[in-house]
Design an enzyme around this catalytic site. Structure first.
Site, mmCIF file in Angstrom:
data_model
loop_
_atom_site.group_PDB
_atom_site.id
_atom_site.type_symbol
_atom_site.label_atom_id
_atom_site.label_comp_id
_atom_site.label_asym_id
_atom_site.label_seq_id
_atom_site.Cartn_x
_atom_site.Cartn_y
_atom_site.Cartn_z
ATOM 1 N N LYS A 278 0.841 -1.200 0.000
ATOM 2 C CA LYS A 278 0.000 0.000 0.000
ATOM 3 C C LYS A 278 0.884 1.261 0.000
ATOM 4 O O LYS A 278 0.612 2.230 -0.703
ATOM 5 C CB LYS A 278 -0.953 -0.022 1.208
ATOM 6 N N GLN B 153 -4.762 -1.938 9.581
ATOM 7 C CA GLN B 153 -4.722 -3.228 8.888
ATOM 8 C C GLN B 153 -5.333 -4.325 9.762
ATOM 9 O O GLN B 153 -5.025 -4.465 10.941
ATOM 10 C CB GLN B 153 -3.263 -3.560 8.519
ATOM 11 N N ASP C 197 -11.475 2.617 4.441
ATOM 12 C CA ASP C 197 -11.926 1.220 4.322
ATOM 13 C C ASP C 197 -13.450 1.123 4.278
ATOM 14 O O ASP C 197 -13.988 0.026 4.094
ATOM 15 C CB ASP C 197 -11.456 0.405 5.540
HETATM 16 N N1 GUN Z 1 -7.021 -6.928 5.724
HETATM 17 C C1 GUN Z 1 -7.300 -7.582 4.567
HETATM 18 N N2 GUN Z 1 -7.890 -6.759 3.671
HETATM 19 C C2 GUN Z 1 -7.996 -5.562 4.289
HETATM 20 C C3 GUN Z 1 -8.533 -4.299 3.866
HETATM 21 O O1 GUN Z 1 -9.046 -4.109 2.754
HETATM 22 N N3 GUN Z 1 -8.451 -3.305 4.792
HETATM 23 C C4 GUN Z 1 -7.912 -3.487 6.034
HETATM 24 N N4 GUN Z 1 -7.904 -2.447 6.875
HETATM 25 N N5 GUN Z 1 -7.422 -4.637 6.447
HETATM 26 C C5 GUN Z 1 -7.456 -5.663 5.573
#
Ligand code: GUN
Length: 286
Positions: free
Chosen positions: A53, A97, A120
């Site tokens: 990311k 995350q 998110d």
């Molecule tokens: N863990 C797996 N996919 C995601 C996501 O799209 N966002 C977040 N915050 N954690 C994740």
């Protein structure tokens, strides 16, 4: 007839190109988009996702703040950090995350994020707006899948869609996005009976189980010409795999996504897009 590969890397690049231009525009207006990520503990898969990311942010000119917190952090310490980021005018998006270590409450954590910085789409505010077709910030994986349909001009209206996932990050938001496009959506899960039969009847299958020992989607379970979107990624027999074997599925599907290189890159691209949206939102409220 062999189906068409939905290449997430190519579609993600087209999203990133648009985000890069939007970032440049925002910078001209004096707004430098910035995403803060919070990674807690030493889950190596999560660490890799967060690193990807950050790399993607750099590619399009989005600034980042990188919080790596101890696995034993308390809920109140984490809340304090989120509150600090909520108040920071130079931070536009906040991503914690997931999954979190056991002592932390996922709902308490994600719902602490300001809805305006909720890249998110997990806060009750944004999740609620989505059910009313009003959300500006939508969970990244579901919106990335909708972008894949758009790119290939796949018409969803009236289609029977089987979703094999009911999480807040994938299944639930997807349900609403598909419904908005007039699909007939069936959400399946571990207690669903006759899953194979339901899959046989589906025009589109979106699967996100992530455990090959429990579930594998095979070509004999789908109808000729079905569309298969494989969201899962897990390690199985030393390899990174989805819920389906792409080489098998594509023999019968009209479209399918590979793993890796399918939905994964779209999740990252949509996070960048959401960060730009959040940065624009911040400029509208000052
Ligand atoms: N863990 C797996 N996919 C995601 C996501 O799209 N966002 C977040 N915050 N954690 C994740």
């Amino acid at each position: 007839m062999v189906g068409t590969r939905i290449d997430g890397k190519i579609i993600a690049q087209s999203v990133k190109d648009r985000v890069k231009k939007a970032t440049e525009e925002l910078k001209k207006q004096g707004i430098s988009p910035c995403l803060a990520t919070i990674l807690i503990g030493a889950n190596s898969a999560s660490a890799t996702y967060v690193k990807n990311k950050h790399t993607a942010c750099k590619e399009v000119g989005i600034a980042t703040k990188d919080y790596k917190l101890d696995a034993n952090i308390t809920q109140s310490e984490l809340t304090r950090i989120i509150d600090e980021l909520n108040a920071d005018k130079l931070v536009h998006g906040i991503l914690v995350q997931l999954p979190l270590p056991k002592q932390l409450d996922t709902f308490a954590t994600t719902s602490r994020i300001s809805p305006l910085k909720d890249v998110d789409g997990l806060t009750p505010h944004n999740a609620g707006l989505l059910t009313m077709k009003k959300a500006a910030l939508v969970a990244c994986t579901p919106s990335g899948i909708m972008e894949m349909f758009d790119y290939h001009r796949i018409d969803i209206e009236g289609k029977n869609v089987v979703l094999i996932n009911r999480s807040n990050l994938v299944g639930k938001p997807l349900y609403h996005l598909l419904l908005e496009k007039n699909a007939t959506v069936l959400t399946c899960h571990s207690k669903t009976k006759n899953l194979s039969e339901l899959c046989q009847n589906a025009d589109i299958i979106i699967t996100a189980v992530g455990n090959r020992n429990k579930f594998t989607l095979t070509s004999d379970m789908i109808k000729e010409g079905a569309i298969v979107i494989d969201v899962a990624i897990s390690r199985f027999k030393e390899k990174l795999v989805g819920d389906s074997d792409y080489k098998d599925i594509i023999q019968k599907a009209s479209f399918a996504t590979p793993v890796p290189g399918g939905v994964g890159p779209m999740t990252v691209a949509m996070l960048l897009k959401n960060t730009i949206t959040a940065a624009s939102l911040s400029s509208q409220i000052v």
